[in-house]
Write an enzyme that holds these catalytic residues in place. Structure first.
Site, PDB file in Angstrom:
ATOM      1  N   ARG A 130     -13.417  -3.723  -6.764  1.00 29.03           N
ATOM      2  CA  ARG A 130     -12.970  -3.931  -5.833  1.00 29.03           C
ATOM      3  C   ARG A 130     -14.018  -4.542  -4.854  1.00 29.03           C
ATOM      4  O   ARG A 130     -14.787  -3.424  -4.387  1.00 29.03           O
ATOM      5  CB  ARG A 130     -12.045  -3.439  -4.251  1.00 29.03           C
ATOM      6  N   PHE A 162       0.447  -1.196   0.079  1.00 26.65           N
ATOM      7  CA  PHE A 162       0.295  -0.049  -0.390  1.00 26.65           C
ATOM      8  C   PHE A 162       1.019   0.729   0.028  1.00 26.65           C
ATOM      9  O   PHE A 162       2.222   1.329   0.528  1.00 26.65           O
ATOM     10  CB  PHE A 162      -0.956  -0.273   1.495  1.00 26.65           C
ATOM     11  N   ASP A 180       0.576  -5.383   8.421  1.00 27.13           N
ATOM     12  CA  ASP A 180       0.364  -4.541   8.119  1.00 27.13           C
ATOM     13  C   ASP A 180      -1.154  -4.709   8.396  1.00 27.13           C
ATOM     14  O   ASP A 180      -0.989  -5.808   7.204  1.00 27.13           O
ATOM     15  CB  ASP A 180       0.727  -3.375   7.182  1.00 27.13           C
ATOM     16  N   TYR A 206     -10.809   1.397  11.402  1.00 31.88           N
ATOM     17  CA  TYR A 206     -11.682   2.247  10.206  1.00 31.88           C
ATOM     18  C   TYR A 206     -12.642   1.200   9.437  1.00 31.88           C
ATOM     19  O   TYR A 206     -13.607   2.135   8.680  1.00 31.88           O
ATOM     20  CB  TYR A 206     -11.689   3.557  10.124  1.00 31.88           C
ATOM     21  N   LYS A 207     -11.954   0.366   9.170  1.00 31.57           N
ATOM     22  CA  LYS A 207     -12.285  -0.507   8.113  1.00 31.57           C
ATOM     23  C   LYS A 207     -13.041  -1.827   8.889  1.00 31.57           C
ATOM     24  O   LYS A 207     -14.127  -1.393   8.831  1.00 31.57           O
ATOM     25  CB  LYS A 207     -11.022  -1.401   7.655  1.00 31.57           C
TER      26      LYS A 207
HETATM   27  C1  LIG Z   1      -5.931   1.418   4.475  1.00 28.03           C
HETATM   28  C2  LIG Z   1      -4.545   1.530   4.743  1.00 28.03           C
HETATM   29  C3  LIG Z   1      -3.296   2.225   5.573  1.00 28.03           C
HETATM   30  C4  LIG Z   1      -4.205   3.241   6.302  1.00 28.03           C
HETATM   31  O1  LIG Z   1      -3.438   4.185   6.547  1.00 28.03           O
HETATM   32  P1  LIG Z   1      -3.924   5.672   7.677  1.00 28.03           P
HETATM   33  O2  LIG Z   1      -2.621   6.436   8.090  1.00 28.03           O
HETATM   34  O3  LIG Z   1      -5.190   5.458   7.669  1.00 28.03           O
HETATM   35  O4  LIG Z   1      -4.183   6.615   6.244  1.00 28.03           O
HETATM   36  C5  LIG Z   1      -2.513   1.569   5.602  1.00 28.03           C
HETATM   37  N1  LIG Z   1      -1.803   0.360   4.895  1.00 28.03           N
HETATM   38  C6  LIG Z   1      -2.607   0.043   4.034  1.00 28.03           C
HETATM   39  C7  LIG Z   1      -1.635  -1.238   3.969  1.00 28.03           C
HETATM   40  C8  LIG Z   1      -4.348   0.398   4.294  1.00 28.03           C
HETATM   41  O5  LIG Z   1      -4.740  -0.908   3.378  1.00 28.03           O
END
Ligand SMILES: *Cc1c(COP(=O)(O)O)cnc(C)c1O
Length: 412
Positions: A371, A126, A197, A222-223
């Site tokens: 997705r 990501f 992660d 938040y996911k």
């Molecule tokens: C959604 C996501 C993030 C989000 O990071 P934020 O700091 O909350 O914006 C980080 N890593 C991965 C792999 C994600 O899917």
């Protein structure tokens, strides 16, 4: 034999997690397949937020830090996250964003393994993970080694120059899931530390950080944890590292005695040193309430439903959409797939917009990925059926091919 709508209704009737759907408020008629980006709202939240704002803040004012227990709320929330990821409460800190926690974890790991220079990661990670690693590498003089998204390429790139292996457990595009136990073992065999992660894992997969001996992990509130937009994230540090961990965002909430107001920073004992400044209390309260939905949920059962929903989707796509040029952008084997399925199509963006206009929310990721996230606590088998049926209609009628669907919005 093709699966029918009635088959899906029967699957819902037998689903042991079906009752959890009533713990969420979803718009009437909405099929929500984007819980991997922003989880649905737990039904308890409006009343809890009203109380937090009107009573705790409005009436309690600053006294609520003590009287409403705000000061140790992060620890109480961490204790609810810990069992979902196979950790103890003493190893989890809730606060800041995933990006910021990754910064802290990377810095901490590089300090432990200070004789080594390499951060090993995959090219398809990501973007924020890559960007944070790049920022850390500039500060620490580290080198980032990028490899293909392939477990054997990662294993081959592990050698005694690697300080940290930093991977996302479930890939945000393809949903491919790494074997956390195997890669952690391989990394540790060459003396590297691991940072996982769990953004697309926590709350959807059965994660066992202690069992696989993971060193560090971060993840998102938040996911699949449904903590609300911009909810605090979490960071995990294995017990064995806690007393030596130092992280550079040495704010006062991570101090041993924040309210002594001394000049010199002294890290708090244990995981609390991963805190930085004052947490966003209202968001923390929302996450706290959202996590109560998970109480009593068997994570293995949750994972089984997540696999079954994805399998059903792929099967229906095979059966009903074969003539429209879709590809399957995720592993077909549910054991190698997280809780989402990606389809590929050159007109992916417009097709997703046309679906959204029909009350089915998925999302689009460049260059051609549609997705679909299957949050097992509130997505039904019938929703999956309805989605594929609607996709078939949108393709057969050419409904997607309209100016209003073809123009890109800021958030895809
Ligand atoms: C959604 C996501 C993030 C989000 O990071 P934020 O700091 O909350 O914006 C980080 N890593 C991965 C792999 C994600 O899917």
């Amino acid at each position: 034999m093709k699966l029918t709508k009635q088959d899906c209704i029967d699957l819902d009737a037998r689903d042991q997690l079906a009752a959890y759907r009533s713990k969420f408020t979803l718009p009437e008629g909405e099929v929500y397949l984007d819980g991997n980006s922003l989880g649905a709202m737990p039904a308890s939240l409006p009343a809890r937020m009203q109380e937090a704002v009107a009573k705790e803040w409005g009436q309690g004012l600053i006294r609520s830090w003590n009287d409403a227990g705000w000061i140790d709320l992060p620890q109480r929330v961490a204790a609810k996250v810990a069992p979902l990821i196979g950790a103890t409460a003493a190893e989890v800190m809730v606060g800041d964003s995933t990006s910021v926690n990754l910064f802290k974890a990377l810095a901490a790991a590089l300090r432990i393994n200070s004789g080594r220079k390499v951060i090993l990661t995959e090219k398809g990670n990501f973007p924020t993970d890559l960007y944070i690693a790049q920022g850390i590498a500039e500060l620490f003089g580290s080198e980032i080694r990028y490899v293909d998204s392939d477990p054997s390429a990662i294993a081959d790139a592990l050698d005694d120059s690697v300080a940290v292996l930093m991977l996302t457990h479930v890939n945000y595009r393809s949903g491919a899931v790494y074997d956390m136990a195997a890669l952690t073992r391989k990394a540790q065999a060459v003396g590297a530390l691991t940072i996982w992660d769990l953004a697309h894992s926590a709350g959807a997969l059965h994660v066992e950080l202690n069992e696989v001996n993971a060193d560090f992990a971060v993840g998102c509130g938040y996911k699949y944890l449904n903590g609300g937009p911009g909810a605090p994230a979490f960071v995990y540090v294995a017990q064995r590292h806690l007393e030596q961990v130092r992280q550079p965002l040495s704010g006062w909430h991570g101090h041993q005695k924040p309210f002594d107001f001394v000049q010199q920073y002294q890290p708090a004992p244990g995981i609390n040193r991963m805190q930085c400044g004052t947490p966003p209390l209202l968001s923390m309260l929302a996450l706290d309430a959202a996590l109560d939905v998970f109480s009593g949920v068997d994570m293995q059962q949750l994972r089984n439903k997540s696999k079954a929903l994805g399998d059903l989707f792929i099967r229906l796509v095979d059966e009903q959409l074969s003539e429209y040029g879709f590809g399957i952008g995720s592993p077909r084997d549910c054991n190698q797939r997280g809780s989402q399925v990606a389809l590929t199509h050159p007109q992916g963006y417009a097709i997703v917009q046309a679906l959204i206009a029909r009350g089915i929310t998925g999302d689009f990721r460049m260059p051609d990925i549609l997705r679909f996230g299957f949050a097992p606590l509130y997505v039904r088998y019938i929703d999956v059926h309805h989605t594929v049926e609607t996709l078939q209609q949108i393709m057969a009628s050419g409904e997607w091919n309209q100016e209003k669907f073809l123009t890109k919005k800021a958030v895809t």
